[in-house]
Design a protein around this motif. Structure first.
Motif, PDB file in Angstrom:
ATOM      1  N   CYS A 181       2.245   5.018  -6.310  1.00 20.60           N
ATOM      2  CA  CYS A 181       3.238   5.613  -5.419  1.00 20.60           C
ATOM      3  C   CYS A 181       4.603   4.971  -5.701  1.00 20.60           C
ATOM      4  O   CYS A 181       4.841   3.826  -5.329  1.00 20.60           O
ATOM      5  CB  CYS A 181       2.805   5.374  -3.964  1.00 20.60           C
ATOM      6  N   GLY A 237       0.810  -1.216   0.000  1.00 18.15           N
ATOM      7  CA  GLY A 237       0.000   0.000   0.000  1.00 18.15           C
ATOM      8  C   GLY A 237       0.836   1.255   0.000  1.00 18.15           C
ATOM      9  O   GLY A 237       2.046   1.246   0.270  1.00 18.15           O
ATOM     10  N   GLN A 238       0.184   2.372  -0.292  1.00 14.32           N
ATOM     11  CA  GLN A 238       0.865   3.658  -0.366  1.00 14.32           C
ATOM     12  C   GLN A 238       1.390   4.120   0.991  1.00 14.32           C
ATOM     13  O   GLN A 238       2.477   4.705   1.061  1.00 14.32           O
ATOM     14  CB  GLN A 238      -0.082   4.708  -0.944  1.00 14.32           C
ATOM     15  N   ASP A 239       0.645   3.878   2.052  1.00 17.77           N
ATOM     16  CA  ASP A 239       1.110   4.290   3.381  1.00 17.77           C
ATOM     17  C   ASP A 239       2.395   3.567   3.749  1.00 17.77           C
ATOM     18  O   ASP A 239       3.330   4.179   4.280  1.00 17.77           O
ATOM     19  CB  ASP A 239       0.029   4.027   4.444  1.00 17.77           C
ATOM     20  N   GLU A 240       2.457   2.266   3.462  1.00 17.12           N
ATOM     21  CA  GLU A 240       3.666   1.494   3.750  1.00 17.12           C
ATOM     22  C   GLU A 240       4.819   1.964   2.873  1.00 17.12           C
ATOM     23  O   GLU A 240       5.952   2.076   3.319  1.00 17.12           O
ATOM     24  CB  GLU A 240       3.403  -0.005   3.548  1.00 17.12           C
ATOM     25  N   ARG A 294       5.263   5.001   1.691  1.00 16.55           N
ATOM     26  CA  ARG A 294       5.716   6.288   2.237  1.00 16.55           C
ATOM     27  C   ARG A 294       6.557   6.095   3.493  1.00 16.55           C
ATOM     28  O   ARG A 294       7.586   6.747   3.678  1.00 16.55           O
ATOM     29  CB  ARG A 294       4.513   7.180   2.546  1.00 16.55           C
ATOM     30  N   ARG A 295       6.118   5.191   4.380  1.00 18.24           N
ATOM     31  CA  ARG A 295       6.831   4.935   5.632  1.00 18.24           C
ATOM     32  C   ARG A 295       8.244   4.400   5.338  1.00 18.24           C
ATOM     33  O   ARG A 295       9.238   4.909   5.863  1.00 18.24           O
ATOM     34  CB  ARG A 295       6.052   3.936   6.496  1.00 18.24           C
TER      35      ARG A 295
END
Length: 138
Positions: free
Chosen positions: A121, A92-95, A97-98
């Motif tokens: 992403c 996912g995008q959140d992962e 980014r992290r």
């Protein structure tokens, strides 16, 4: 060659343990095996191992997700990681980014995370050890 296995082997020029700790924190990397020069059952040829490297990493393997990477402190000065990048696909995008932010600490962003035609992403960076990374979200 259908049974061949290709694995990256990275030489960290005396910073292998630091890299293992960093990738453990940033990526959840798990060290599977670690052998120091002092653990070698056969002494290396004279002059092969730099002075002070007795407790450095001669060989190790670590796992990131389903992938195994091998590494060492190496026996030479001036580790260079030119001409390749490690591509890391995340769910996912959140992962993405992290992980991008963590890997980028002390490194250099080459392409900020952005939407592309193949990923919502995607970005590229070089981490503090000089390893190139391409991070993408599925």
């Amino acid at each position: 060659m259908s049974d061949a296995l290709l694995q990256p082997y990275l030489f960290f020029n005396g910073r292998c343990e630091e890299a293992l700790a960093f990738y453990g924190e940033a990526l959840g990397a798990q060290t599977e095996m670690l052998m120091r020069y002092s653990d070698n059952p056969e002494p290396p040829p004279p002059g092969m191992v730099p002075a002070g490297f007795e407790n450095k990493v001669m060989h190790c393997s670590f796992r990131i997700g389903q992938s195994v990477i091998m590494a060492s402190d190496g026996c030479e000065e001036g580790a260079r990681f030119d001409g390749f990048s490690l591509s890391l696909s995340l769910t996912g995008q959140d992962e993405a980014r992290r992980v991008f932010a963590l890997l980028g600490e002390g490194g250099q962003v080459r392409m900020p995370l952005t939407k592309t035609f193949w990923s919502p992403c995607f970005g590229m960076l070089t981490d503090r050890f000089g390893i190139g990374w391409m991070i993408s979200a599925a």
